[in-house]
Design a protein around this motif. Structure first.
Motif, PDB file in Angstrom:
ATOM      1  N   VAL A   6      33.214 -26.558 -18.045  1.00 31.40           N
ATOM      2  CA  VAL A   6      33.350 -27.482 -19.012  1.00 31.40           C
ATOM      3  C   VAL A   6      34.275 -28.354 -18.681  1.00 31.40           C
ATOM      4  N   ALA A   7      35.484 -28.094 -18.205  1.00 34.33           N
ATOM      5  CA  ALA A   7      36.632 -28.830 -17.768  1.00 34.33           C
ATOM      6  C   ALA A   7      36.167 -29.548 -16.470  1.00 34.33           C
ATOM      7  N   PHE A   8      35.513 -28.888 -15.683  1.00 36.86           N
ATOM      8  CA  PHE A   8      35.023 -29.744 -14.513  1.00 36.86           C
ATOM      9  C   PHE A   8      33.923 -31.004 -14.580  1.00 36.86           C
ATOM     10  N   PHE A   9      33.065 -30.585 -15.596  1.00 35.50           N
ATOM     11  CA  PHE A   9      32.103 -31.734 -15.998  1.00 35.50           C
ATOM     12  C   PHE A   9      33.014 -32.665 -16.599  1.00 35.50           C
ATOM     13  N   ILE A  10      33.902 -32.356 -17.419  1.00 35.31           N
ATOM     14  CA  ILE A  10      34.732 -33.603 -18.001  1.00 35.31           C
ATOM     15  C   ILE A  10      35.271 -34.312 -16.903  1.00 35.31           C
ATOM     16  N   GLY A  11      36.002 -33.595 -15.872  1.00 36.03           N
ATOM     17  CA  GLY A  11      36.536 -34.143 -14.795  1.00 36.03           C
ATOM     18  C   GLY A  11      35.614 -35.343 -14.102  1.00 36.03           C
ATOM     19  N   ALA A  12      34.398 -34.772 -13.934  1.00 38.35           N
ATOM     20  CA  ALA A  12      33.691 -35.717 -13.097  1.00 38.35           C
ATOM     21  C   ALA A  12      33.274 -37.095 -14.075  1.00 38.35           C
ATOM     22  N   LEU A  13      33.003 -37.037 -15.266  1.00 39.28           N
ATOM     23  CA  LEU A  13      33.048 -38.099 -16.134  1.00 39.28           C
ATOM     24  C   LEU A  13      34.294 -39.129 -16.042  1.00 39.28           C
ATOM     25  N   LEU A  14      35.443 -38.282 -16.280  1.00 36.22           N
ATOM     26  CA  LEU A  14      36.795 -39.209 -16.253  1.00 36.22           C
ATOM     27  C   LEU A  14      36.794 -40.010 -14.921  1.00 36.22           C
ATOM     28  N   SER A  15      36.141 -39.407 -13.782  1.00 42.21           N
ATOM     29  CA  SER A  15      36.488 -40.122 -12.628  1.00 42.21           C
ATOM     30  C   SER A  15      35.594 -41.543 -12.658  1.00 42.21           C
ATOM     31  N   LEU A  16      34.657 -41.465 -13.321  1.00 39.93           N
ATOM     32  CA  LEU A  16      33.926 -42.926 -13.390  1.00 39.93           C
ATOM     33  C   LEU A  16      34.595 -43.735 -14.332  1.00 39.93           C
ATOM     34  N   LEU A  17      35.345 -43.237 -15.290  1.00 44.20           N
ATOM     35  CA  LEU A  17      36.303 -44.050 -15.974  1.00 44.20           C
ATOM     36  C   LEU A  17      37.415 -44.829 -15.081  1.00 44.20           C
ATOM     37  N   GLY A  18      38.152 -43.789 -14.443  1.00 38.88           N
ATOM     38  CA  GLY A  18      39.068 -44.183 -13.447  1.00 38.88           C
ATOM     39  C   GLY A  18      38.498 -45.427 -12.271  1.00 38.88           C
ATOM     40  N   LEU A  19      37.448 -45.206 -12.059  1.00 38.70           N
ATOM     41  CA  LEU A  19      36.675 -45.997 -11.164  1.00 38.70           C
ATOM     42  C   LEU A  19      36.557 -47.577 -11.579  1.00 38.70           C
ATOM     43  N   TRP A  20      36.171 -47.542 -13.124  1.00 38.56           N
ATOM     44  CA  TRP A  20      35.952 -48.654 -13.652  1.00 38.56           C
ATOM     45  C   TRP A  20      37.481 -49.561 -13.882  1.00 38.56           C
ATOM     46  N   ILE A  21      38.369 -48.640 -13.781  1.00 35.45           N
ATOM     47  CA  ILE A  21      39.839 -49.133 -14.420  1.00 35.45           C
ATOM     48  C   ILE A  21      40.369 -49.771 -13.057  1.00 35.45           C
ATOM     49  N   ARG A  22      39.891 -49.094 -12.013  1.00 34.58           N
ATOM     50  CA  ARG A  22      40.691 -49.661 -10.662  1.00 34.58           C
ATOM     51  C   ARG A  22      39.862 -50.853  -9.989  1.00 34.58           C
ATOM     52  N   ARG A  23      38.797 -51.291 -10.669  1.00 37.04           N
ATOM     53  CA  ARG A  23      38.424 -52.496 -10.318  1.00 37.04           C
ATOM     54  C   ARG A  23      39.213 -53.639 -10.568  1.00 37.04           C
ATOM     55  N   GLY A  24      39.943 -53.373 -11.516  1.00 38.65           N
ATOM     56  CA  GLY A  24      40.696 -54.441 -11.903  1.00 38.65           C
ATOM     57  C   GLY A  24      42.077 -54.406 -11.243  1.00 38.65           C
ATOM     58  N   ALA A  25      42.427 -53.682 -10.321  1.00 37.30           N
ATOM     59  CA  ALA A  25      43.571 -53.602  -9.339  1.00 37.30           C
ATOM     60  C   ALA A  25      43.645 -54.738  -8.497  1.00 37.30           C
ATOM     61  N   GLN A  26      44.894 -55.483  -8.347  1.00 35.68           N
ATOM     62  CA  GLN A  26      44.881 -56.418  -7.203  1.00 35.68           C
ATOM     63  C   GLN A  26      45.632 -56.096  -5.806  1.00 35.68           C
ATOM     64  N   GLU A  27      45.246 -56.713  -4.688  1.00 36.31           N
ATOM     65  CA  GLU A  27      45.906 -56.131  -3.714  1.00 36.31           C
ATOM     66  C   GLU A  27      47.315 -56.462  -3.462  1.00 36.31           C
ATOM     67  N   THR A  28      48.029 -55.574  -2.619  1.00 34.19           N
ATOM     68  CA  THR A  28      49.450 -55.773  -2.515  1.00 34.19           C
ATOM     69  C   THR A  28      49.820 -55.671  -0.830  1.00 34.19           C
ATOM     70  N   LEU A  29      48.806 -55.276  -0.351  1.00 32.11           N
ATOM     71  CA  LEU A  29      48.872 -55.278   1.330  1.00 32.11           C
ATOM     72  C   LEU A  29      49.350 -56.949   1.715  1.00 32.11           C
ATOM     73  N   PRO A  30      50.252 -57.395   2.423  1.00 30.52           N
ATOM     74  CA  PRO A  30      50.642 -58.661   2.765  1.00 30.52           C
ATOM     75  C   PRO A  30      49.603 -59.310   3.563  1.00 30.52           C
ATOM     76  N   GLN A  31      49.018 -58.612   4.763  1.00 36.10           N
ATOM     77  CA  GLN A  31      48.167 -59.070   5.487  1.00 36.10           C
ATOM     78  C   GLN A  31      46.884 -59.580   4.712  1.00 36.10           C
ATOM     79  N   ALA A  32      46.331 -58.819   3.861  1.00 33.99           N
ATOM     80  CA  ALA A  32      45.274 -58.976   3.009  1.00 33.99           C
ATOM     81  C   ALA A  32      45.603 -60.261   2.117  1.00 33.99           C
ATOM     82  N   LEU A  33      46.705 -60.468   1.599  1.00 37.04           N
ATOM     83  CA  LEU A  33      47.147 -61.606   0.880  1.00 37.04           C
ATOM     84  C   LEU A  33      47.163 -62.836   1.549  1.00 37.04           C
ATOM     85  N   ASP A  34      47.628 -62.684   2.738  1.00 37.94           N
ATOM     86  CA  ASP A  34      47.919 -63.878   3.820  1.00 37.94           C
ATOM     87  C   ASP A  34      46.542 -64.237   4.051  1.00 37.94           C
TER      88      ASP A  34
END
Length: 446
Positions: free
Chosen positions: A202-230
């Protein structure tokens, strides 16, 4: 939406608008917590599914547990590869791309663990599936540290790198806490037989579902690599960036060998202390002191809450007084106190809780600032790969093997040697910390 399009949309003309640091912190931390939940669920539930996946040795009930911890260690040996490959992706394509890939891999590995067949039903296929799942997760978690540490520290404002660094282990501990709490809740709700048969899945099935949540949240991250920003500011196309000169896979090791060796020395004491106190100690108490399985998980959960609360305090303190005082206090403290503390472990609930919390106070001197210390050693161009490979290799050699070494010492009748092993590695790091420059006041190299 592409990385470049996202950045362009988020910024005002001329790049005047800075990304929200709180938003950056949340994107990295929540995703990281989900990632580490998946990773740590394995160690907390190993005592329940060991006999389902591995056969017992003749007359030795420790064989399945030893085999399960051996697979735990095997997963760690994919971490250097993950640190190198995902670190290179983070340095070439950006931190955001690497963070997306790592959480996808972790979720897939967690689902595979949940679906692992039993040895009785499929024979050798059962441990084979488990090994493959841990290899995938090891690749993911090796890359996660490389990408998320650089992302967090690069997102910090002036004089706040230590504070932002601490959220690497706040989120890591939150993932551990969620895994430990889930395991403790399942153990309280189900019988020992039910936990062994199907409850652990059960714990590992929960983990797989939570990973989808984490993926959705990370779509809102903004790049910090200076080369990419430049590149975004200059209006370059993806093709332009692909054809531009990018760091080689081993460029960090080739051009910065001293810093790479320092990463190993910085990490060796921290990783053995960290995995002993936050992951293996409940099992250590069960195997060496006859501590109740369910109670040991409860102690682990309570101490992790305490540990998470300490991290920002340690990070802020390092921004005021520097990194070296905390590192030296951590390493010397464990070199002197690891043996007496582990010898105090008994089958008493309060005793184990105090031992675990005492170790976590010392451990904060490393965990709260490890990300900042590592990031401050490398230029941005090779930062993620430069950290990822030596860090993950050291963790694989000394952190991932900690549960196996501790259990092996017990099987060999020399359980008393394991605390000395922990103390010796912390002493090695103490000597390395003495040679480090103080970097808390230095400008982060671009």
């Amino acid at each position: 939406m592409s990385n470049a399009e996202y950045l362009a949309k988020d910024r005002a003309p001329g790049g005047a608008r800075s990304p929200s640091r709180l938003r950056q912190l949340a994107a990295a931390s929540i995703g990281n917590a989900v990632e580490w939940y998946d990773w740590y669920a394995y160690s907390f539930l190993a005592v329940y599914f060991a006999e389902q996946v591995f056969p017992k040795g003749t007359g030795n009930s420790l064989v399945p547990l030893l085999s399960t911890f051996a697979v735990f260690a095997v997963g760690f040996f994919m971490r250097p590869i993950g640190g190198l490959l995902m670190g290179a992706i983070a340095d070439r394509r950006g931190r955001r791309t690497a963070l997306t890939l790592t959480i996808l891999l972790m979720g897939g590995g967690s689902l595979l663990v949940a679906l692992t067949p039993t040895y009785g039903a499929t024979g050798v296929l059962a441990p084979l599936v488990l090994v493959i799942a841990r290899l995938v997760q090891g690749l993911s978690v090796g890359g996660e540290f490389a990408a998320s540490t650089t992302f967090l520290v690069e997102s910090a404002g002036p004089g706040r790198r230590g504070l932002f660094s601490s959220f690497q282990y706040v989120s890591t501990t939150a993932g551990q806490l969620l895994a430990s709490g889930t395991a403790a809740l399942l153990a309280a709700m189900l019988t020992e037989q039910q936990m062994g048969q199907w409850g652990w899945r059960v714990a590992f099935f929960i983990g797989a579902l939570l990973s989808l949540l984490g993926l959705w949240i990370r779509r809102g991250a903004q790049e910090t690599l200076p080369q990419a920003l430049d590149a975004v500011r200059a209006g370059e196309t993806p093709h332009d960036r692909q054809t531009a000169e990018r760091p080689g896979l081993f460029e960090a090791l080739r051009r910065h060998p001293r810093q790479s060796l320092r990463i190993c020395g910085i990490t060796v004491g921290g990783t053995i202390a960290y995995y002993t106190w936050t992951t293996y100690l409940p099992t250590y108490a069960q195997v060496n002191a006859g501590f109740d399985k369910g109670d040991s998980l409860t102690v682990g959960t309570l101490s992790l809450v305490f540990f998470a609360l300490l991290q920002p305090l340690g990070g802020m303190l390092s921004d005021r007084i520097g990194r070296k005082p905390l590192l030296l206090g951590f390493s010397l403290g464990f070199a002197v106190l690891a043996v007496p503390l582990l010898h105090l472990v008994t089958d008493d609930f309060v005793s184990l809780l105090l031992v675990q919390c005492a170790g976590m106070v010392l451990l904060t001197g490393y965990t709260a600032i490890a990300a900042a210390v590592n990031v401050e050693l490398f230029p941005a161009r090779v930062r993620a790969a430069g950290i990822g490979f030596p860090y993950s290799l050291t963790v694989a050699l000394f952190g991932g093997t900690a549960p196996y070494v501790g259990t092996w010492f017990k099987q060999a009748g020399r359980a008393d040697l394991f605390p000395w092993y922990v103390a010796a590695l912390c002493l090695v790091s103490f000597l390395v910390y003495l040679t480090l420059p103080e970097t808390s006041r230095q400008k982060l190299e671009k």
